[in-house]
Design a protein around this motif. Sequence first.
Motif, PDB file in Angstrom:
ATOM      1  N   SER A 125      -2.184   9.435   9.893  1.00  0.00           N
ATOM      2  CA  SER A 125      -3.109  10.148   9.175  1.00  0.00           C
ATOM      3  C   SER A 125      -4.813   9.418   9.591  1.00  0.00           C
ATOM      4  CB  SER A 125      -3.050   9.725   7.850  1.00  0.00           C
ATOM      5  OG  SER A 125      -1.498  10.807   7.501  1.00  0.00           O
ATOM      6  N   ASN A 185       1.920   4.653   1.238  1.00  0.00           N
ATOM      7  CA  ASN A 185       1.348   5.517   1.654  1.00  0.00           C
ATOM      8  C   ASN A 185       0.091   6.187   1.182  1.00  0.00           C
ATOM      9  OD1 ASN A 185       2.915   6.892   0.462  1.00  0.00           O
ATOM     10  ND2 ASN A 185       4.522   8.196   1.680  1.00  0.00           N
ATOM     11  N   SER A 186       0.181   5.152  -0.234  1.00  0.00           N
ATOM     12  CA  SER A 186      -1.451   5.588  -0.780  1.00  0.00           C
ATOM     13  C   SER A 186      -2.633   5.774  -0.124  1.00  0.00           C
ATOM     14  CB  SER A 186      -1.518   4.102  -1.782  1.00  0.00           C
ATOM     15  OG  SER A 186      -3.015   4.732  -2.949  1.00  0.00           O
ATOM     16  N   SER A 245       7.987   2.963   7.540  1.00  0.00           N
ATOM     17  CA  SER A 245       7.629   4.265   7.837  1.00  0.00           C
ATOM     18  C   SER A 245       6.553   4.739   6.679  1.00  0.00           C
ATOM     19  CB  SER A 245       8.859   4.845   7.589  1.00  0.00           C
ATOM     20  OG  SER A 245       9.451   4.910   6.077  1.00  0.00           O
ATOM     21  N   CYS A 246       6.356   4.151   6.402  1.00  0.00           N
ATOM     22  CA  CYS A 246       5.105   3.722   4.971  1.00  0.00           C
ATOM     23  C   CYS A 246       3.672   3.896   5.909  1.00  0.00           C
ATOM     24  CB  CYS A 246       4.817   2.794   4.000  1.00  0.00           C
ATOM     25  SG  CYS A 246       5.887   3.549   2.776  1.00  0.00           S
ATOM     26  N   CYS A 274      -4.125  -3.003   5.516  1.00  0.00           N
ATOM     27  CA  CYS A 274      -3.564  -1.840   4.430  1.00  0.00           C
ATOM     28  C   CYS A 274      -1.772  -2.782   5.273  1.00  0.00           C
ATOM     29  CB  CYS A 274      -3.586  -0.761   4.549  1.00  0.00           C
ATOM     30  SG  CYS A 274      -4.888   0.519   5.148  1.00  0.00           S
ATOM     31  N   PHE A 305      -3.764  -1.519  10.077  1.00  0.00           N
ATOM     32  CA  PHE A 305      -2.516  -1.540   9.101  1.00  0.00           C
ATOM     33  C   PHE A 305      -0.827  -2.033   9.804  1.00  0.00           C
ATOM     34  CE2 PHE A 305      -5.048   2.423   9.933  1.00  0.00           C
ATOM     35  CZ  PHE A 305      -5.519   3.027   8.650  1.00  0.00           C
ATOM     36  N   ASN A 351       3.185   3.250   9.428  1.00  0.00           N
ATOM     37  CA  ASN A 351       3.472   4.762  10.320  1.00  0.00           C
ATOM     38  C   ASN A 351       2.328   6.007   9.913  1.00  0.00           C
ATOM     39  OD1 ASN A 351       4.343   2.981  12.258  1.00  0.00           O
ATOM     40  ND2 ASN A 351       6.498   3.797  11.438  1.00  0.00           N
ATOM     41  N   GLN A 352       2.457   6.884   8.464  1.00  0.00           N
ATOM     42  CA  GLN A 352       2.363   7.481   8.211  1.00  0.00           C
ATOM     43  C   GLN A 352       1.082   7.232   7.778  1.00  0.00           C
ATOM     44  OE1 GLN A 352       4.727   8.858   4.382  1.00  0.00           O
ATOM     45  NE2 GLN A 352       6.275   9.380   4.782  1.00  0.00           N
ATOM     46  N   LEU A 353       0.149   6.307   7.564  1.00  0.00           N
ATOM     47  CA  LEU A 353      -0.986   5.530   7.677  1.00  0.00           C
ATOM     48  C   LEU A 353      -1.345   5.758   8.843  1.00  0.00           C
ATOM     49  CD1 LEU A 353      -0.712   3.243   4.535  1.00  0.00           C
ATOM     50  CD2 LEU A 353      -1.731   5.263   4.262  1.00  0.00           C
ATOM     51  N   ASP A 359       2.319  -3.114   3.751  1.00  0.00           N
ATOM     52  CA  ASP A 359       3.045  -2.673   3.050  1.00  0.00           C
ATOM     53  C   ASP A 359       4.757  -2.810   3.824  1.00  0.00           C
ATOM     54  OD1 ASP A 359       3.828  -0.702   0.806  1.00  0.00           O
ATOM     55  OD2 ASP A 359       5.643  -0.710   2.406  1.00  0.00           O
ATOM     56  N   CYS A 397       0.429  -1.405  -0.200  1.00  0.00           N
ATOM     57  CA  CYS A 397      -0.294  -0.482  -0.388  1.00  0.00           C
ATOM     58  C   CYS A 397       0.789   1.399   0.048  1.00  0.00           C
ATOM     59  CB  CYS A 397      -0.941   0.145   1.044  1.00  0.00           C
ATOM     60  SG  CYS A 397      -0.177   0.313   2.637  1.00  0.00           S
TER      61      CYS A 397
END
Length: 132
Positions: free
Chosen positions: A55, A22-23, A47-48, A41, A64, A50-52, A43, A20
Amino acid sequence: IFSSTLPTSCIDGSILVVGCGNSLLPIDLDNYHKGQSHIICLDYSSSCVNQLVESWGSRSKMSFVVGDATRLENIPDVAKFEGKIDAIVDKGLIDALMCGEGWNGDVERLLTSAARQLKRGGTYVCVSYKLS
């Protein structure tokens, strides 16, 4: 595009988004299904993921997970759904895997692993771009 590619069983069902990044695609899926589907989700990049989480972590039916999509059976938060996933969405993961050496083994492992997770009659949606 969702109505023409994803089965109706996905509403109130489960969707696994592999690779996924950070899409916003998983968020678009959640919005399209009005928060009724369980969307996982996944990945390889923490780091990606964690960003999801930062947000969108408050969305109740989204999870996630950090892990290797070519070995879904080794990820407890995914393996527990073996044979129960309605759809798997791959937006560019196969493209990314094909850029590495030994890509055919990675792609085969991804598809074999994904097939174990899908319920009978489940759907694998691959969004790809022609590699040159």
